[in-house]
Scaffold this motif. Structure first.
Motif, PDB file in Angstrom:
ATOM      1  N   MET A 170      49.639  41.993  29.673  1.00  0.00           N
ATOM      2  CA  MET A 170      49.770  42.671  30.968  1.00  0.00           C
ATOM      3  C   MET A 170      49.221  41.783  32.076  1.00  0.00           C
ATOM      4  O   MET A 170      48.126  41.231  31.957  1.00  0.00           O
ATOM      5  CB  MET A 170      48.994  43.997  30.954  1.00  0.00           C
ATOM      6  CG  MET A 170      48.882  44.659  32.319  1.00  0.00           C
ATOM      7  SD  MET A 170      47.797  46.107  32.284  1.00  0.00           S
ATOM      8  CE  MET A 170      47.590  46.394  34.037  1.00  0.00           C
ATOM      9  N   GLN A 171      49.968  41.617  33.149  1.00  0.00           N
ATOM     10  CA  GLN A 171      49.498  40.842  34.294  1.00  0.00           C
ATOM     11  C   GLN A 171      48.902  41.779  35.338  1.00  0.00           C
ATOM     12  O   GLN A 171      49.553  42.707  35.810  1.00  0.00           O
ATOM     13  CB  GLN A 171      50.626  40.029  34.922  1.00  0.00           C
ATOM     14  CG  GLN A 171      50.120  39.086  36.011  1.00  0.00           C
ATOM     15  CD  GLN A 171      51.230  38.360  36.726  1.00  0.00           C
ATOM     16  OE1 GLN A 171      52.167  38.985  37.219  1.00  0.00           O
ATOM     17  NE2 GLN A 171      51.129  37.037  36.780  1.00  0.00           N
ATOM     18  N   ASN A 172      47.660  41.537  35.687  1.00  0.00           N
ATOM     19  CA  ASN A 172      46.989  42.301  36.732  1.00  0.00           C
ATOM     20  C   ASN A 172      47.340  41.725  38.098  1.00  0.00           C
ATOM     21  O   ASN A 172      47.634  40.543  38.242  1.00  0.00           O
ATOM     22  CB  ASN A 172      45.480  42.221  36.530  1.00  0.00           C
ATOM     23  CG  ASN A 172      45.036  42.749  35.182  1.00  0.00           C
ATOM     24  OD1 ASN A 172      44.875  43.950  35.006  1.00  0.00           O
ATOM     25  ND2 ASN A 172      44.840  41.856  34.219  1.00  0.00           N
ATOM     26  N   ASP A 173      47.271  42.574  39.116  1.00  0.00           N
ATOM     27  CA  ASP A 173      47.417  42.040  40.468  1.00  0.00           C
ATOM     28  C   ASP A 173      46.277  41.096  40.788  1.00  0.00           C
ATOM     29  O   ASP A 173      46.477  40.005  41.336  1.00  0.00           O
ATOM     30  CB  ASP A 173      47.458  43.180  41.497  1.00  0.00           C
ATOM     31  CG  ASP A 173      48.758  43.947  41.477  1.00  0.00           C
ATOM     32  OD1 ASP A 173      49.811  43.318  41.244  1.00  0.00           O
ATOM     33  OD2 ASP A 173      48.723  45.173  41.678  1.00  0.00           O
ATOM     34  N   VAL A 174      45.046  41.515  40.443  1.00  0.00           N
ATOM     35  CA  VAL A 174      43.861  40.711  40.752  1.00  0.00           C
ATOM     36  C   VAL A 174      42.884  40.765  39.581  1.00  0.00           C
ATOM     37  O   VAL A 174      42.640  41.835  39.020  1.00  0.00           O
ATOM     38  CB  VAL A 174      43.147  41.217  42.024  1.00  0.00           C
ATOM     39  CG1 VAL A 174      41.922  40.350  42.326  1.00  0.00           C
ATOM     40  CG2 VAL A 174      44.086  41.228  43.213  1.00  0.00           C
ATOM     41  N   ILE A 175      42.345  39.596  39.236  1.00  0.00           N
ATOM     42  CA  ILE A 175      41.220  39.527  38.312  1.00  0.00           C
ATOM     43  C   ILE A 175      39.979  39.186  39.121  1.00  0.00           C
ATOM     44  O   ILE A 175      39.949  38.171  39.827  1.00  0.00           O
ATOM     45  CB  ILE A 175      41.435  38.474  37.214  1.00  0.00           C
ATOM     46  CG1 ILE A 175      42.664  38.801  36.375  1.00  0.00           C
ATOM     47  CG2 ILE A 175      40.190  38.380  36.322  1.00  0.00           C
ATOM     48  CD1 ILE A 175      42.995  37.744  35.328  1.00  0.00           C
ATOM     49  N   VAL A 176      38.976  40.036  39.043  1.00  0.00           N
ATOM     50  CA  VAL A 176      37.709  39.805  39.725  1.00  0.00           C
ATOM     51  C   VAL A 176      36.697  39.350  38.680  1.00  0.00           C
ATOM     52  O   VAL A 176      36.380  40.091  37.752  1.00  0.00           O
ATOM     53  CB  VAL A 176      37.194  41.079  40.427  1.00  0.00           C
ATOM     54  CG1 VAL A 176      35.851  40.803  41.110  1.00  0.00           C
ATOM     55  CG2 VAL A 176      38.208  41.579  41.441  1.00  0.00           C
ATOM     56  N   VAL A 177      36.197  38.138  38.827  1.00  0.00           N
ATOM     57  CA  VAL A 177      35.186  37.618  37.912  1.00  0.00           C
ATOM     58  C   VAL A 177      33.822  37.846  38.557  1.00  0.00           C
ATOM     59  O   VAL A 177      33.447  37.183  39.514  1.00  0.00           O
ATOM     60  CB  VAL A 177      35.398  36.121  37.624  1.00  0.00           C
ATOM     61  CG1 VAL A 177      34.351  35.624  36.630  1.00  0.00           C
ATOM     62  CG2 VAL A 177      36.801  35.875  37.080  1.00  0.00           C
ATOM     63  N   GLY A 178      33.106  38.834  38.031  1.00  0.00           N
ATOM     64  CA  GLY A 178      31.810  39.207  38.590  1.00  0.00           C
ATOM     65  C   GLY A 178      31.839  40.613  39.147  1.00  0.00           C
ATOM     66  O   GLY A 178      32.514  40.882  40.134  1.00  0.00           O
ATOM     67  N   GLY A 179      31.096  41.508  38.513  1.00  0.00           N
ATOM     68  CA  GLY A 179      31.135  42.921  38.899  1.00  0.00           C
ATOM     69  C   GLY A 179      29.870  43.415  39.551  1.00  0.00           C
ATOM     70  O   GLY A 179      29.466  44.561  39.332  1.00  0.00           O
ATOM     71  N   SER A 180      29.215  42.570  40.355  1.00  0.00           N
ATOM     72  CA  SER A 180      28.060  43.037  41.099  1.00  0.00           C
ATOM     73  C   SER A 180      28.528  43.527  42.471  1.00  0.00           C
ATOM     74  O   SER A 180      29.673  43.938  42.638  1.00  0.00           O
ATOM     75  CB  SER A 180      27.012  41.926  41.208  1.00  0.00           C
ATOM     76  OG  SER A 180      25.785  42.427  41.713  1.00  0.00           O
ATOM     77  N   TYR A 181      27.658  43.477  43.467  1.00  0.00           N
ATOM     78  CA  TYR A 181      27.934  44.149  44.748  1.00  0.00           C
ATOM     79  C   TYR A 181      29.174  43.595  45.461  1.00  0.00           C
ATOM     80  O   TYR A 181      30.030  44.357  45.903  1.00  0.00           O
ATOM     81  CB  TYR A 181      26.704  44.052  45.646  1.00  0.00           C
ATOM     82  CG  TYR A 181      25.444  44.475  44.949  1.00  0.00           C
ATOM     83  CD1 TYR A 181      25.171  45.814  44.700  1.00  0.00           C
ATOM     84  CD2 TYR A 181      24.539  43.526  44.483  1.00  0.00           C
ATOM     85  CE1 TYR A 181      24.025  46.198  44.028  1.00  0.00           C
ATOM     86  CE2 TYR A 181      23.393  43.911  43.803  1.00  0.00           C
ATOM     87  CZ  TYR A 181      23.141  45.237  43.574  1.00  0.00           C
ATOM     88  OH  TYR A 181      22.010  45.616  42.901  1.00  0.00           O
ATOM     89  N   ALA A 182      29.288  42.283  45.563  1.00  0.00           N
ATOM     90  CA  ALA A 182      30.437  41.684  46.252  1.00  0.00           C
ATOM     91  C   ALA A 182      31.726  41.945  45.486  1.00  0.00           C
ATOM     92  O   ALA A 182      32.749  42.318  46.071  1.00  0.00           O
ATOM     93  CB  ALA A 182      30.224  40.183  46.443  1.00  0.00           C
ATOM     94  N   GLY A 183      31.686  41.751  44.170  1.00  0.00           N
ATOM     95  CA  GLY A 183      32.881  41.954  43.372  1.00  0.00           C
ATOM     96  C   GLY A 183      33.365  43.388  43.410  1.00  0.00           C
ATOM     97  O   GLY A 183      34.573  43.658  43.526  1.00  0.00           O
ATOM     98  N   MET A 184      32.437  44.341  43.328  1.00  0.00           N
ATOM     99  CA  MET A 184      32.839  45.751  43.369  1.00  0.00           C
ATOM    100  C   MET A 184      33.344  46.147  44.752  1.00  0.00           C
ATOM    101  O   MET A 184      34.278  46.945  44.879  1.00  0.00           O
ATOM    102  CB  MET A 184      31.687  46.643  42.930  1.00  0.00           C
ATOM    103  CG  MET A 184      31.434  46.597  41.435  1.00  0.00           C
ATOM    104  SD  MET A 184      30.337  47.924  40.836  1.00  0.00           S
ATOM    105  CE  MET A 184      28.756  47.319  41.407  1.00  0.00           C
ATOM    106  N   ALA A 185      32.729  45.594  45.811  1.00  0.00           N
ATOM    107  CA  ALA A 185      33.188  45.913  47.165  1.00  0.00           C
ATOM    108  C   ALA A 185      34.620  45.427  47.375  1.00  0.00           C
ATOM    109  O   ALA A 185      35.438  46.111  47.997  1.00  0.00           O
ATOM    110  CB  ALA A 185      32.259  45.292  48.201  1.00  0.00           C
ATOM    111  N   ALA A 186      34.923  44.251  46.852  1.00  0.00           N
ATOM    112  CA  ALA A 186      36.288  43.730  46.950  1.00  0.00           C
ATOM    113  C   ALA A 186      37.248  44.575  46.121  1.00  0.00           C
ATOM    114  O   ALA A 186      38.351  44.922  46.576  1.00  0.00           O
ATOM    115  CB  ALA A 186      36.316  42.278  46.481  1.00  0.00           C
ATOM    116  N   ALA A 187      36.837  44.901  44.908  1.00  0.00           N
ATOM    117  CA  ALA A 187      37.697  45.695  44.027  1.00  0.00           C
ATOM    118  C   ALA A 187      38.032  47.041  44.648  1.00  0.00           C
ATOM    119  O   ALA A 187      39.164  47.541  44.524  1.00  0.00           O
ATOM    120  CB  ALA A 187      37.015  45.891  42.674  1.00  0.00           C
TER     121      ALA A 187
END
Length: 293
Positions: free
Chosen positions: A1-18
């Motif tokens: 499955m291809q995701n639209d976006v892969i976010v590497v890092g799930g802390s504050y910045a990564g979650m805010a972007a997600a």
């Protein structure tokens, strides 16, 4: 499955972007190794609406809110390498599994290289800090020590008297010229050139001549670098800053590799939870625009 976006890092910045991307109904995979930079601190300050809250609580609440969006996939694990190009990126996990995405976002945070002084690492985030806006108020205008790590430490020492009575430990890391020395003294700062042997107790500085000086807290300027080389493995340019290295991005938070973005402490300075969240929110919106236009 291809995701639209892969976010590497799930802390504050990564979650805010997600969050921005999930609210645009995009499929988002967050890969998180679970090593928040502020995991040593018991309270976070200076973040509007969350002042004084345990940073682990802030992170847990944010993750729970992201989980309400059906297009989120979350993996607790280590992303080892990234490859590919715009619309066809792959991220290889530590177990060898490959994830696919049209866009990448590196929100990997940073590591702190601390002064090589016994006792500093054990007190980092507890009684030794880098950001006076995050921790200065709680020192209640007590005695504060600033441990030099390089020329930028002079600027740190000049700022800290806003929060208390300051002693600046040059510790062989910086040589003060007449102008800098005069400026520090004019601000009421005590200059201490004797080398530090170790830190004891809460924030007690033991000097090479046997003296021990006690403080309400200590500040030092750590040297930073992205917490993982994964962005560099893709070919993203890493740039020098006054406080270390970071991932180079443009105004839209895109790296030098088209389609790969970066945000948070690994891609900006100075650093704080609130600045990381703002940077992540902006990166998420810009990522979405790159998928649309």
């Amino acid at each position: 499955m291809q995701n639209d976006v892969i976010v590497v890092g799930g802390s504050y910045a990564g979650m805010a972007a997600a969050l921005q991307l999930l609210r645009a109904r995009r499929s988002v995979l967050v890969i998180d190794a679970g090593l928040r930079r502020n995991r040593f601190a018991s309270h976070s300050h200076g973040f509007l609406g969350q002042d004084g809250v345990d940073p682990a609580e802030i992170a847990a609440k944010a993750r729970a809110q992201l989980g309400a969006y059906p297009t989120l996939t979350w993996i607790d694990g280590h992303a080892e390498a990234a490859a590919g190009s715009k619309d066809a990126f792959t991220v290889t996990m530590a177990d060898g599994v490959r994830q696919e995405g049209r866009r990448l976002l590196f929100a990997v945070g940073v590591t702190d290289r601390l002064p090589e002084i016994d006792g500093v690492a054990e007190r980092w985030g507890r009684s030794i800090f880098h950001c006076p806006y995050c921790h200065g108020y709680e020192l209640d205008r007590g005695r504060i020590g600033v441990i030099a790590t390089g020329p930028m430490s002079v600027h740190q020492a000049q700022l800290i008297p806003e929060w208390g009575e300051v002693t600046f430990f040059t510790n062989g890391a910086v040589t003060l010229d007449e102008a800098a020395s005069g400026d520090l003294k004019a601000r009421g700062i005590t200059i201490e050139d004797t080398h530090i042997t170790r830190i004891e107790g809460h924030a007690d500085v033991l000097l090479a001549d046997g003296r021990s000086l006690s403080f309400a807290g200590l500040f030092t300027a750590s040297r930073n670098a992205p917490a993982t080389p994964i962005a560099a493995s893709l070919g993203c340019e890493i740039e020098e800053t006054p406080v270390g290295t970071q991932i180079r991005t443009d105004a839209a938070k895109e790296t030098t590799v088209p389609g790969a973005f970066a945000c948070g402490d690994a891609a900006r300075a100075p650093h704080s939870v609130s600045l990381a969240v703002g940077d992540g929110a902006w990166a998420g919106a810009q990522l979405h625009r790159s998928l649309v236009f």
